[in-house]
Design a protein around this motif. Structure first.
Motif, PDB file in Angstrom:
ATOM      1  N   GLN A 385     -62.271 -40.713  53.368  1.00 35.88           N
ATOM      2  CA  GLN A 385     -63.051 -41.729  52.670  1.00 35.88           C
ATOM      3  C   GLN A 385     -62.239 -42.982  52.360  1.00 35.88           C
ATOM      4  OE1 GLN A 385     -66.438 -41.528  52.199  1.00 35.88           O
ATOM      5  NE2 GLN A 385     -66.193 -43.696  51.672  1.00 35.88           N
ATOM      6  N   ASN A 389     -63.205 -46.633  53.826  1.00 36.00           N
ATOM      7  CA  ASN A 389     -63.421 -47.832  53.018  1.00 36.00           C
ATOM      8  C   ASN A 389     -62.570 -48.993  53.517  1.00 36.00           C
ATOM      9  OD1 ASN A 389     -65.148 -46.300  51.437  1.00 36.00           O
ATOM     10  ND2 ASN A 389     -63.646 -45.956  49.808  1.00 36.00           N
ATOM     11  N   ARG A 392     -64.015 -50.293  56.853  1.00 38.69           N
ATOM     12  CA  ARG A 392     -65.307 -50.930  56.554  1.00 38.69           C
ATOM     13  C   ARG A 392     -65.095 -52.332  56.002  1.00 38.69           C
ATOM     14  NH1 ARG A 392     -67.602 -48.531  51.428  1.00 38.69           N
ATOM     15  NH2 ARG A 392     -65.901 -49.870  50.705  1.00 38.69           N
ATOM     16  N   ASP A 393     -64.182 -52.441  55.035  1.00 37.17           N
ATOM     17  CA  ASP A 393     -63.940 -53.742  54.417  1.00 37.17           C
ATOM     18  C   ASP A 393     -63.286 -54.706  55.409  1.00 37.17           C
ATOM     19  OD1 ASP A 393     -64.990 -52.608  52.140  1.00 37.17           O
ATOM     20  OD2 ASP A 393     -63.044 -52.310  51.160  1.00 37.17           O
ATOM     21  N   GLY A 396     -65.865 -55.608  58.139  1.00 34.53           N
ATOM     22  CA  GLY A 396     -66.886 -56.445  57.520  1.00 34.53           C
ATOM     23  C   GLY A 396     -66.400 -57.858  57.286  1.00 34.53           C
ATOM     24  N   ARG A 433     -72.435 -43.879  59.919  1.00 32.52           N
ATOM     25  CA  ARG A 433     -72.360 -44.152  58.479  1.00 32.52           C
ATOM     26  C   ARG A 433     -71.647 -45.482  58.214  1.00 32.52           C
ATOM     27  NH1 ARG A 433     -68.819 -42.097  54.239  1.00 32.52           N
ATOM     28  NH2 ARG A 433     -67.600 -41.018  55.855  1.00 32.52           N
ATOM     29  N   LEU A 434     -70.592 -45.761  59.002  1.00 30.08           N
ATOM     30  CA  LEU A 434     -69.854 -47.015  58.844  1.00 30.08           C
ATOM     31  C   LEU A 434     -70.772 -48.211  59.079  1.00 30.08           C
ATOM     32  CD1 LEU A 434     -66.994 -48.340  58.509  1.00 30.08           C
ATOM     33  CD2 LEU A 434     -66.835 -48.257  61.003  1.00 30.08           C
ATOM     34  N   ASP A 437     -73.410 -49.741  56.522  1.00 34.15           N
ATOM     35  CA  ASP A 437     -72.986 -50.685  55.491  1.00 34.15           C
ATOM     36  C   ASP A 437     -73.790 -51.985  55.637  1.00 34.15           C
ATOM     37  OD1 ASP A 437     -70.788 -51.688  53.500  1.00 34.15           O
ATOM     38  OD2 ASP A 437     -70.871 -53.205  55.105  1.00 34.15           O
ATOM     39  N   PRO A 438     -74.243 -52.587  54.551  1.00 35.36           N
ATOM     40  CA  PRO A 438     -75.101 -53.779  54.648  1.00 35.36           C
ATOM     41  C   PRO A 438     -74.511 -54.916  55.476  1.00 35.36           C
ATOM     42  CG  PRO A 438     -75.137 -52.919  52.408  1.00 35.36           C
ATOM     43  CD  PRO A 438     -74.104 -52.120  53.150  1.00 35.36           C
ATOM     44  N   ALA A 441     -74.507 -53.522  59.206  1.00 34.24           N
ATOM     45  CA  ALA A 441     -75.759 -52.981  59.746  1.00 34.24           C
ATOM     46  C   ALA A 441     -76.428 -53.942  60.721  1.00 34.24           C
ATOM     47  CB  ALA A 441     -76.712 -52.644  58.602  1.00 34.24           C
ATOM     48  N   SER A 444     -75.302 -53.148  64.130  1.00 32.09           N
ATOM     49  CA  SER A 444     -75.341 -51.740  64.516  1.00 32.09           C
ATOM     50  C   SER A 444     -75.930 -51.541  65.912  1.00 32.09           C
ATOM     51  CB  SER A 444     -76.145 -50.946  63.484  1.00 32.09           C
ATOM     52  OG  SER A 444     -76.240 -49.587  63.860  1.00 32.09           O
TER      53      SER A 444
END
Length: 459
Positions: A385, A389, A392-393, A396, A433-434, A437-438, A441, A444
């Motif tokens: 996890q 994170n 993801r960050d 993003g 799942r990654l 993330d808004p 997405a 995606s």
């Protein structure tokens, strides 16, 4: 539901690889030479053959065919060499020949592979007890390497059809199409013989395998700039033009760069062409790929099956691809950078900023090169996890600052190499799942399918 395209898989078995050399010299195994050769002999004896995939009448360029008989003779040489190889490792073996490490006894798949080896093993003269002693010795040298040994005996010894079935069973509910990459490694190792020579036999077998799974398998053939030339270039052209391959796989850790070869990366173990000749051969291939709109896929991380120490770090940098793309007539090359530069995606900012991964982002967002993309095969740290994170960050932030990067990222798993990692079954779901993330997405659909469709199209 998005029907994903996995742009990075493998469905070959051990008969496509120089097994002893990989077990001996590869950074993934690095076993002592005698033990590597003994284990390779046993594993090859176990490897299933599917005669329905052969087409002995096929004509075409065939560099390396003479090595086939030598490789098969090595496999059939019997148990004496294996027992000789074991002699130097007696201190690592259990006193009881039949005894296996606890993890093997507890793992149903491995236990089944070793306890029911079938006629292939018996014909080779490798007794079941000897095989178990080999596994015990390898486990002692490798330490915590259970998944790697499982890959050898549970996946890589199976027939190609069985490998495809396992892949589809594991991921086929989410992934519609699998792009599988061949590996032409024979020229890069002293003991480089393969049971199946690359052209045309491996290519023909993969063509027939694809026909058995219409719409689900796409083949990329493999490149070897060390082999007989121009036969190697003609073999690649033949594979793409006549034998169903869609693109070309490049593997710099074998000991070469796309351009810029020199004394600093000269292969230390095998005779190789002069550096400028390797550049010339590569350029001839890439010019043809540009002219024909053929996509190229390259390994782009400093790890992998390295033909010599640090071959990945020396040869796989995205900067060599930048130099190639900046040369005359190369800007339109369709190029996918496999592994997206590697594990630095999960590192600190300082680690990321000086890594292959940061170079991949810069290359993929360079407007001069509109057809460069990357994929995230085997980057499985997303199952943790904290690492999830972090990537993801980071991802993003990159797509927020440079939205065009969202059109340059592709889903890939590197299965069945991914099988060497525990928890591999969750790889797709973790990336799904990654991208829920808004921020991510909105990319995606392109990540899992759209970008791959555009990359794979012949222009």
């Amino acid at each position: 539901m998005i029907r994903a395209i996995d742009v990075h898989t493998h469905v070959f078995n051990l008969k496509y690889l120089p097994v002893a050399a990989i077990l001996d010299r590869s950074g993934l195994f690095n076993l002592p030479g005698d033990l590597a050769r003994a284990l390779a002999k046993a594993a090859l004896a176990l490897t299933k053959d599917d005669p329905t995939l052969d087409d002995v009448s096929s004509a075409g360029p065939s560099p390396g065919r003479a090595s086939e008989a030598a490789a098969e003779a090595q496999v059939d040489a019997g148990v004496k060499e294996i027992e000789f190889g074991l002699a130097d490792f007696g201190s690592y073996l259990d006193s009881k020949e039949e005894e296996l490490p606890d993890w093997v006894r507890e793992d149903e798949d491995v236990r089944s592979a070793l306890e029911s080896p079938g006629a292939e093993l018996s014909r080779s003269g490798v007794g079941e007890g000897t095989l178990r002693r080999l596994v015990a010795a390898a486990e002692a040298f490798l330490g915590n390497a259970r998944q790697r040994l499982k890959w050898v005996f549970v996946v890589a010894t199976q027939s190609e059809r069985a490998i495809v079935r396992r892949m589809i069973t594991t991921y086929g509910g989410d992934v519609e199409t699998f792009v599988h990459h061949m590996m032409n490694m024979a020229s890069f190792y002293r003991e480089g013989e393969t049971v199946y020579p690359p052209h045309p036999r491996q290519v023909n077998r993969m063509r027939k395998l694809g026909e058995a799974y219409p719409g689900r398998l796409i083949t990329f053939t493999a490149w070897d700039p060390f082999g007989d030339h121009p036969d190697q270039l003609e073999a690649v052209k033949d594979a793409v033009t006549n034998r169903g391959a869609r693109g070309v796989k490049i593997y710099p850790p074998s000991g070469y760069r796309p351009i810029g070869n020199g004394p600093d990366n000269r292969h230390p173990h095998v005779s190789s062409p002069a550096p400028e000749e390797i550049d010339r051969r590569n350029l001839a291939l890439f010019r043809w790929c540009v002219d024909e709109g053929v996509p190229v896929f390259t390994h782009c991380t400093d790890e992998g099956f390295e033909a010599y120490v640090d071959a990945g770090e020396l040869n796989a940098s995205p900067e060599y691809w930048r130099r190639l793309l900046a040369s005359e007539g190369m800007a339109e090359l369709k190029l996918c950078l496999g592994h997206a530069g590697g594990d630095a995606w999960f590192g600190t900012d300082a680690e990321f900023n000086c890594s292959f991964a940061a170079d991949v982002v810069r290359l993929c967002t360079d407007s001069r090169f509109p057809n460069v993309c990357c994929e995230f095969g085997i980057l499985d740290h997303v199952q943790d996890q904290a690492q999830f994170n972090r990537v993801r960050d980071r991802l993003g932030a990159i797509v927020a600052e440079q939205p065009g990067f969202g059109s340059r990222i592709l889903y890939g798993s590197d299965w069945h190499m991914l099988f060497m990692r525990s928890g591999h079954e969750e790889f797709f779901r973790n990336y799904k799942r990654l991208f829920a993330d808004p921020v991510l997405a909105r990319h995606s659909e392109n990540f899992f399918r759209g970008n791959a469709v555009r990359y794979l199209e012949r222009q």
